[in-house]
Motif scaffolding. Structure first.
Motif, PDB file in Angstrom:
ATOM      1  N   HIS A  91       0.839  -1.177   0.000  1.00  0.00           N
ATOM      2  CA  HIS A  91       0.000   0.000   0.000  1.00  0.00           C
ATOM      3  C   HIS A  91       0.886   1.244   0.000  1.00  0.00           C
ATOM      4  N   ALA A  92       0.276   2.358  -0.362  1.00  0.00           N
ATOM      5  CA  ALA A  92       1.030   3.604  -0.463  1.00  0.00           C
ATOM      6  C   ALA A  92       1.768   3.931   0.828  1.00  0.00           C
ATOM      7  N   ARG A  93       1.130   3.719   1.967  1.00  0.00           N
ATOM      8  CA  ARG A  93       1.738   4.095   3.253  1.00  0.00           C
ATOM      9  C   ARG A  93       3.011   3.317   3.551  1.00  0.00           C
ATOM     10  N   GLN A  94       3.185   2.145   2.894  1.00  0.00           N
ATOM     11  CA  GLN A  94       4.354   1.323   3.158  1.00  0.00           C
ATOM     12  C   GLN A  94       5.602   1.794   2.409  1.00  0.00           C
ATOM     13  N   ILE A  95       5.433   2.537   1.343  1.00  0.00           N
ATOM     14  CA  ILE A  95       6.599   2.927   0.542  1.00  0.00           C
ATOM     15  C   ILE A  95       6.733   4.429   0.376  1.00  0.00           C
ATOM     16  N   MET A  96       5.746   5.208   0.816  1.00  0.00           N
ATOM     17  CA  MET A  96       5.775   6.656   0.572  1.00  0.00           C
ATOM     18  C   MET A  96       6.859   7.342   1.395  1.00  0.00           C
ATOM     19  N   GLN A  97       7.345   8.453   0.876  1.00  0.00           N
ATOM     20  CA  GLN A  97       8.251   9.313   1.620  1.00  0.00           C
ATOM     21  C   GLN A  97       7.409  10.206   2.525  1.00  0.00           C
ATOM     22  N   THR A  98       7.704  10.209   3.811  1.00  0.00           N
ATOM     23  CA  THR A  98       6.886  10.974   4.750  1.00  0.00           C
ATOM     24  C   THR A  98       7.421  12.383   4.998  1.00  0.00           C
ATOM     25  N   LYS A  99       8.676  12.612   4.689  1.00  0.00           N
ATOM     26  CA  LYS A  99       9.238  13.961   4.787  1.00  0.00           C
ATOM     27  C   LYS A  99       9.161  14.587   3.391  1.00  0.00           C
ATOM     28  N   VAL A 100       8.120  15.372   3.162  1.00  0.00           N
ATOM     29  CA  VAL A 100       7.831  15.883   1.828  1.00  0.00           C
ATOM     30  C   VAL A 100       8.189  17.365   1.733  1.00  0.00           C
ATOM     31  N   ILE A 101       8.972  17.700   0.714  1.00  0.00           N
ATOM     32  CA  ILE A 101       9.299  19.085   0.431  1.00  0.00           C
ATOM     33  C   ILE A 101       8.180  19.666  -0.440  1.00  0.00           C
ATOM     34  N   SER A 145      -8.512  13.701   6.070  1.00  0.00           N
ATOM     35  CA  SER A 145      -8.685  15.119   6.362  1.00  0.00           C
ATOM     36  C   SER A 145      -8.076  16.007   5.286  1.00  0.00           C
ATOM     37  N   GLU A 146      -7.686  15.393   4.163  1.00  0.00           N
ATOM     38  CA  GLU A 146      -7.054  16.099   3.040  1.00  0.00           C
ATOM     39  C   GLU A 146      -5.703  16.685   3.443  1.00  0.00           C
ATOM     40  N   ARG A 147      -5.075  16.079   4.425  1.00  0.00           N
ATOM     41  CA  ARG A 147      -3.756  16.515   4.882  1.00  0.00           C
ATOM     42  C   ARG A 147      -2.680  15.700   4.175  1.00  0.00           C
ATOM     43  N   LEU A 148      -1.665  16.378   3.645  1.00  0.00           N
ATOM     44  CA  LEU A 148      -0.570  15.690   2.968  1.00  0.00           C
ATOM     45  C   LEU A 148       0.235  14.879   3.970  1.00  0.00           C
ATOM     46  N   VAL A 149       0.335  13.564   3.747  1.00  0.00           N
ATOM     47  CA  VAL A 149       1.066  12.701   4.672  1.00  0.00           C
ATOM     48  C   VAL A 149       2.252  12.006   4.004  1.00  0.00           C
ATOM     49  N   GLY A 150       2.394  12.154   2.690  1.00  0.00           N
ATOM     50  CA  GLY A 150       3.503  11.497   2.012  1.00  0.00           C
ATOM     51  C   GLY A 150       3.516  11.798   0.530  1.00  0.00           C
ATOM     52  N   PHE A 151       4.496  11.223  -0.144  1.00  0.00           N
ATOM     53  CA  PHE A 151       4.647  11.400  -1.591  1.00  0.00           C
ATOM     54  C   PHE A 151       5.321  10.155  -2.146  1.00  0.00           C
ATOM     55  N   ILE A 152       4.842   9.679  -3.294  1.00  0.00           N
ATOM     56  CA  ILE A 152       5.449   8.524  -3.955  1.00  0.00           C
ATOM     57  C   ILE A 152       5.937   8.943  -5.329  1.00  0.00           C
ATOM     58  N   SER A 153       7.207   8.707  -5.589  1.00  0.00           N
ATOM     59  CA  SER A 153       7.808   9.014  -6.887  1.00  0.00           C
ATOM     60  C   SER A 153       8.060   7.732  -7.655  1.00  0.00           C
ATOM     61  N   LEU A 161      -3.569  21.652  -0.931  1.00  0.00           N
ATOM     62  CA  LEU A 161      -2.915  21.076  -2.098  1.00  0.00           C
ATOM     63  C   LEU A 161      -3.663  21.498  -3.359  1.00  0.00           C
ATOM     64  N   ILE A 162      -2.941  22.080  -4.334  1.00  0.00           N
ATOM     65  CA  ILE A 162      -3.598  22.522  -5.567  1.00  0.00           C
ATOM     66  C   ILE A 162      -2.880  22.060  -6.834  1.00  0.00           C
ATOM     67  N   GLY A 163      -1.683  21.483  -6.703  1.00  0.00           N
ATOM     68  CA  GLY A 163      -0.967  21.073  -7.908  1.00  0.00           C
ATOM     69  C   GLY A 163       0.342  20.376  -7.577  1.00  0.00           C
ATOM     70  N   VAL A 164       1.128  20.155  -8.608  1.00  0.00           N
ATOM     71  CA  VAL A 164       2.460  19.579  -8.460  1.00  0.00           C
ATOM     72  C   VAL A 164       3.347  20.204  -9.524  1.00  0.00           C
ATOM     73  N   SER A 177      -4.951   7.931  -1.392  1.00  0.00           N
ATOM     74  CA  SER A 177      -5.045   7.667   0.042  1.00  0.00           C
ATOM     75  C   SER A 177      -3.913   6.730   0.456  1.00  0.00           C
ATOM     76  N   PRO A 178      -3.556   6.690   1.741  1.00  0.00           N
ATOM     77  CA  PRO A 178      -2.450   5.841   2.207  1.00  0.00           C
ATOM     78  C   PRO A 178      -2.673   4.351   1.998  1.00  0.00           C
ATOM     79  N   LEU A 179      -3.922   3.899   1.849  1.00  0.00           N
ATOM     80  CA  LEU A 179      -4.196   2.472   1.721  1.00  0.00           C
ATOM     81  C   LEU A 179      -4.442   2.031   0.277  1.00  0.00           C
ATOM     82  N   THR A 180      -4.032   2.836  -0.675  1.00  0.00           N
ATOM     83  CA  THR A 180      -4.200   2.473  -2.079  1.00  0.00           C
ATOM     84  C   THR A 180      -3.109   1.506  -2.521  1.00  0.00           C
TER      85      THR A 180
END
Length: 217
Positions: A83-93, A191-199, A125-128, A165-168
């Motif tokens: 799932h996303a939460r297992q591999i995402m980077q949690t310190k996001v710039i 809560s629409e709060r940014l918790v990570g990023f996957i590249s 969050l509005i873009g990337v 979502s983190p469980l995708t």
């Protein structure tokens, strides 16, 4: 579960299959491919891709596939589910929509990242934005960086942005990257709060794990 965020807020929440029905996302995808698909010809009509036929494996290829499958432990034959939460980077710039292109470039270069989520002044969050987006306004030389056009992140970012979502299942996230031609997907909670990023690099890294991520359908 996926969401789509634009400058007006969340415009979609639901399954992967529904993302393509969001008109703004389709337009964003087209705007990034128009130069490759005939902009120089003076037309905004993008030709449909030539359909390809998926061929069934030959007898020899099927024997090779079966031989490979026989070497896999039974419990890992289809590979572990990530799932996303297992591999995402949690310190996001992140960058602000009003940051200058040059400031955003320097931040990403110093942080060693190639794309970053974009937030408005209300912390939404509005873009990337990616290195490629920023380079449309910068001139890099041996003597440093020249800001050829005095532009802001808002002028070059991609919006709306598809978030997960983190469980995708990460295979769904990989499909988003391919279908919508993005190099990363923000991860947001309920809560629409940014918790990570996957590249893309995060995806490749998990494929190299032991046991490996299986790509069997």
């Amino acid at each position: 579960m996926f969401s789509v965020y634009g400058v007006t807020g969340q415009v979609y929440s639901g399954s992967f299959e529904g993302i393509s029905r969001v008109n703004q996302v389709r337009q964003t995808r087209r705007s990034r491919t128009v130069q490759e698909d005939g902009f120089e010809l003076g037309t905004d009509i993008i030709p449909s891709p030539i359909p390809t036929k998926t061929l069934a494996p030959t007898a020899a290829e099927q024997r090779a596939i079966n031989a490979y499958r026989s070497t896999l432990p039974i419990e890992f034959e289809r590979g572990p589910l990530f799932h996303a939460r297992q591999i995402m980077q949690t310190k996001v710039i992140t960058v602000n929509v009003n940051d200058s292109v040059s400031d955003a470039w320097e931040l990403m270069r110093e942080s060693g990242i190639h794309q970053a989520p974009v937030f408005d002044n209300g912390a939404k969050l509005i873009g990337v934005v990616s290195e490629r987006d920023l380079l449309t306004s910068l001139n890099l030389t041996q003597n440093g960086m020249t800001n050829v056009l005095d532009r802001r992140v808002s002028d070059v970012m991609r919006t709306p942005v598809v978030a997960s979502s983190p469980l995708t299942d990460i295979r769904r996230i990989a499909r988003v990257m391919l279908d919508f031609e993005v190099d990363g997907v923000p991860i947001v909670d309920e809560s629409e709060r940014l918790v990570g990023f996957i590249s893309r690099s995060d995806m490749l890294r998990v494929m190299m794990k032991d046991p490996p991520l299986s790509l069997w359908c």
